[in-house]
Design a protein around this motif. Sequence first.
Motif, PDB file in Angstrom:
ATOM      1  N   TRP A 181       3.529  10.392  -6.822  1.00 17.44           N
ATOM      2  CA  TRP A 181       4.669  10.865  -7.819  1.00 17.44           C
ATOM      3  C   TRP A 181       3.974  11.142  -9.075  1.00 17.44           C
ATOM      4  O   TRP A 181       4.430  12.106  -9.591  1.00 17.44           O
ATOM      5  N   ARG A 182       2.938  10.459  -9.328  1.00 16.63           N
ATOM      6  CA  ARG A 182       2.236  10.576 -10.522  1.00 16.63           C
ATOM      7  C   ARG A 182       1.502  11.904 -10.714  1.00 16.63           C
ATOM      8  O   ARG A 182       1.533  12.809 -11.546  1.00 16.63           O
ATOM      9  N   ALA A 183       0.989  12.272  -9.430  1.00 19.27           N
ATOM     10  CA  ALA A 183       0.231  13.737  -9.350  1.00 19.27           C
ATOM     11  C   ALA A 183       1.373  14.741  -9.262  1.00 19.27           C
ATOM     12  O   ALA A 183       1.176  15.750  -9.949  1.00 19.27           O
ATOM     13  N   HIS A 184       2.355  14.505  -8.839  1.00 17.70           N
ATOM     14  CA  HIS A 184       3.666  15.543  -8.718  1.00 17.70           C
ATOM     15  C   HIS A 184       3.890  15.969 -10.338  1.00 17.70           C
ATOM     16  O   HIS A 184       3.989  16.751 -10.690  1.00 17.70           O
ATOM     17  N   LEU A 224      11.064  18.781  -3.739  1.00 17.20           N
ATOM     18  CA  LEU A 224      10.615  18.799  -5.200  1.00 17.20           C
ATOM     19  C   LEU A 224       9.164  19.296  -5.053  1.00 17.20           C
ATOM     20  O   LEU A 224       8.887  20.220  -5.858  1.00 17.20           O
ATOM     21  N   PRO A 225       8.271  18.822  -4.398  1.00 15.19           N
ATOM     22  CA  PRO A 225       6.876  19.275  -4.306  1.00 15.19           C
ATOM     23  C   PRO A 225       7.006  21.061  -3.800  1.00 15.19           C
ATOM     24  O   PRO A 225       6.282  21.871  -4.246  1.00 15.19           O
ATOM     25  N   GLY A 226       7.797  21.412  -3.153  1.00 13.26           N
ATOM     26  CA  GLY A 226       8.118  22.792  -2.609  1.00 13.26           C
ATOM     27  C   GLY A 226       8.562  23.731  -3.900  1.00 13.26           C
ATOM     28  O   GLY A 226       8.261  24.925  -3.891  1.00 13.26           O
ATOM     29  N   ILE A 227       9.377  23.016  -4.761  1.00 16.69           N
ATOM     30  CA  ILE A 227      10.003  23.800  -5.965  1.00 16.69           C
ATOM     31  C   ILE A 227       8.861  23.922  -6.852  1.00 16.69           C
ATOM     32  O   ILE A 227       8.477  25.132  -7.375  1.00 16.69           O
ATOM     33  N   VAL A 228       7.911  22.998  -6.823  1.00 15.86           N
ATOM     34  CA  VAL A 228       6.629  23.193  -7.835  1.00 15.86           C
ATOM     35  C   VAL A 228       5.908  24.177  -7.333  1.00 15.86           C
ATOM     36  O   VAL A 228       5.278  25.045  -8.042  1.00 15.86           O
ATOM     37  N   ASP A 229       5.504  24.147  -6.013  1.00 16.38           N
ATOM     38  CA  ASP A 229       4.803  25.369  -5.319  1.00 16.38           C
ATOM     39  C   ASP A 229       5.223  26.636  -5.750  1.00 16.38           C
ATOM     40  O   ASP A 229       4.425  27.478  -6.127  1.00 16.38           O
ATOM     41  N   GLN A 258       0.728  -1.364   0.054  1.00 13.43           N
ATOM     42  CA  GLN A 258      -0.006  -0.168  -0.152  1.00 13.43           C
ATOM     43  C   GLN A 258       1.172   1.235   0.088  1.00 13.43           C
ATOM     44  O   GLN A 258       0.742   2.286  -0.692  1.00 13.43           O
ATOM     45  N   ASP A 259       1.946   1.224   0.745  1.00 15.60           N
ATOM     46  CA  ASP A 259       3.021   2.366   0.735  1.00 15.60           C
ATOM     47  C   ASP A 259       3.580   2.514  -0.638  1.00 15.60           C
ATOM     48  O   ASP A 259       3.789   3.712  -1.085  1.00 15.60           O
ATOM     49  N   VAL A 260       3.912   1.578  -1.311  1.00 18.41           N
ATOM     50  CA  VAL A 260       4.322   1.714  -2.648  1.00 18.41           C
ATOM     51  C   VAL A 260       3.134   2.127  -3.636  1.00 18.41           C
ATOM     52  O   VAL A 260       3.607   3.085  -4.562  1.00 18.41           O
ATOM     53  N   ILE A 261       2.199   1.720  -3.533  1.00 21.81           N
ATOM     54  CA  ILE A 261       1.199   2.156  -4.450  1.00 21.81           C
ATOM     55  C   ILE A 261       0.867   3.666  -4.034  1.00 21.81           C
ATOM     56  O   ILE A 261       0.664   4.260  -5.059  1.00 21.81           O
ATOM     57  N   GLU A 262       0.601   3.837  -2.746  1.00 24.36           N
ATOM     58  CA  GLU A 262       0.541   5.325  -2.556  1.00 24.36           C
ATOM     59  C   GLU A 262       1.518   6.509  -2.935  1.00 24.36           C
ATOM     60  O   GLU A 262       1.261   7.486  -3.451  1.00 24.36           O
ATOM     61  N   GLY A 263       2.933   6.035  -2.765  1.00 23.91           N
ATOM     62  CA  GLY A 263       4.055   6.497  -3.342  1.00 23.91           C
ATOM     63  C   GLY A 263       3.922   6.890  -4.708  1.00 23.91           C
ATOM     64  O   GLY A 263       4.201   7.778  -5.157  1.00 23.91           O
ATOM     65  N   LYS A 264       3.600   5.646  -5.513  1.00 24.40           N
ATOM     66  CA  LYS A 264       3.341   5.919  -7.074  1.00 24.40           C
ATOM     67  C   LYS A 264       2.312   6.901  -7.459  1.00 24.40           C
ATOM     68  O   LYS A 264       2.494   7.769  -8.239  1.00 24.40           O
TER      69      LYS A 264
END
Length: 108
Positions: free
Chosen positions: A13-16, A52-57, A4-10
């Motif tokens: 990442w896709r949303a990012h 990385l999400p902070g850079i996108v923000d 579940q952690d792997v799926i959530e991580g993916k």
Amino acid sequence: MGIQDVIEGKKQWRAHLARVKALPPDYRIVYKEMQKYLFRVGPVGLLDGPLLPGIVDFFEEGVAAGKGVLELIGSDVAAFCDGLVKDSPTYADAYQESLGGKSRTTGK
């Protein structure tokens, strides 16, 4: 780490990546260069941390303000990235310590 952690991580990442893809072309190019640089020198925990999400923000705010990407970060992408990770332990530091050398963050 469970499946579940792997799926959530993916999913995260896709949303990012979808957010990155929605940026204007000049921002995307600079983001990809920053990402390459950070993966090379990278702070430990880059993928699961807020950098990385902070850079996108930050980039999305720049787009909303009508600024060009170089107005935000300057012309030296590597120097900007170095400033972001200056106080973070990096893989290079860990490698240097494993060889018995000094770490740039601890100076020991």
